[in-house]
Design a protein around this motif. Structure first.
Motif: not given
Length: 123
Positions: A12-39
């Motif tokens: 994207v160009q500067a100033g633009g937007s994106l939405r990232l998604s992360c799907t988990a193969s698990i019964g439920t996310l409910s008990p988990l702490t979820m985070a985004w990292f970048r490198q």
């Protein structure tokens, strides 16, 4: 071990937007702490945002107001809405999962990682 799959990256160009998604193969996310990292090339992995099972999200201070983390436990999906993107946001973005991480934005506190999705922001 939870399997995580990220999507939504792109160029994207500067100033633009994106939405990232992360799907988990698990019964439920409910008990988990979820985070985004970048490198970025030549840099250490840094925590971007964290969504605990309950309570408020935590953000890297420099990103507050531009990035929003959210989760849909019913869909086992974590999101990162990014707006006002800057060239310095260019990096591989990863989602991660943990149970009661000691440091919520510390990479070493997370055991489950996805393969990443590339975000490239041009000026």
């Amino acid at each position: 071990q939870v399997q995580l799959v990220e999507s939504g990256g792109g160029s994207v160009q500067a100033g633009g937007s994106l939405r990232l998604s992360c799907t988990a193969s698990i019964g439920t996310l409910s008990p988990l702490t979820m985070a985004w990292f970048r490198q970025a090339p030549g840099k250490e992995r840094e925590g971007v945002a964290c969504s605990p099972p309950s309570g408020r999200a935590t953000y890297l201070d420099s990103l507050k107001g531009r990035f929003t983390i959210s989760r849909d436990n019913a869909k086992n999906t974590l999101y990162l809405q990014m707006s006002g993107l800057k060239p310095e946001d260019t990096a591989m973005y990863y989602c991660a999962a943990a149970v009661n991480p000691r440091f919520v934005l510390g990479a070493t506190s997370y055991a489950g990682w996805g393969q990443g999705t590339q975000v490239t922001v041009s000026s």
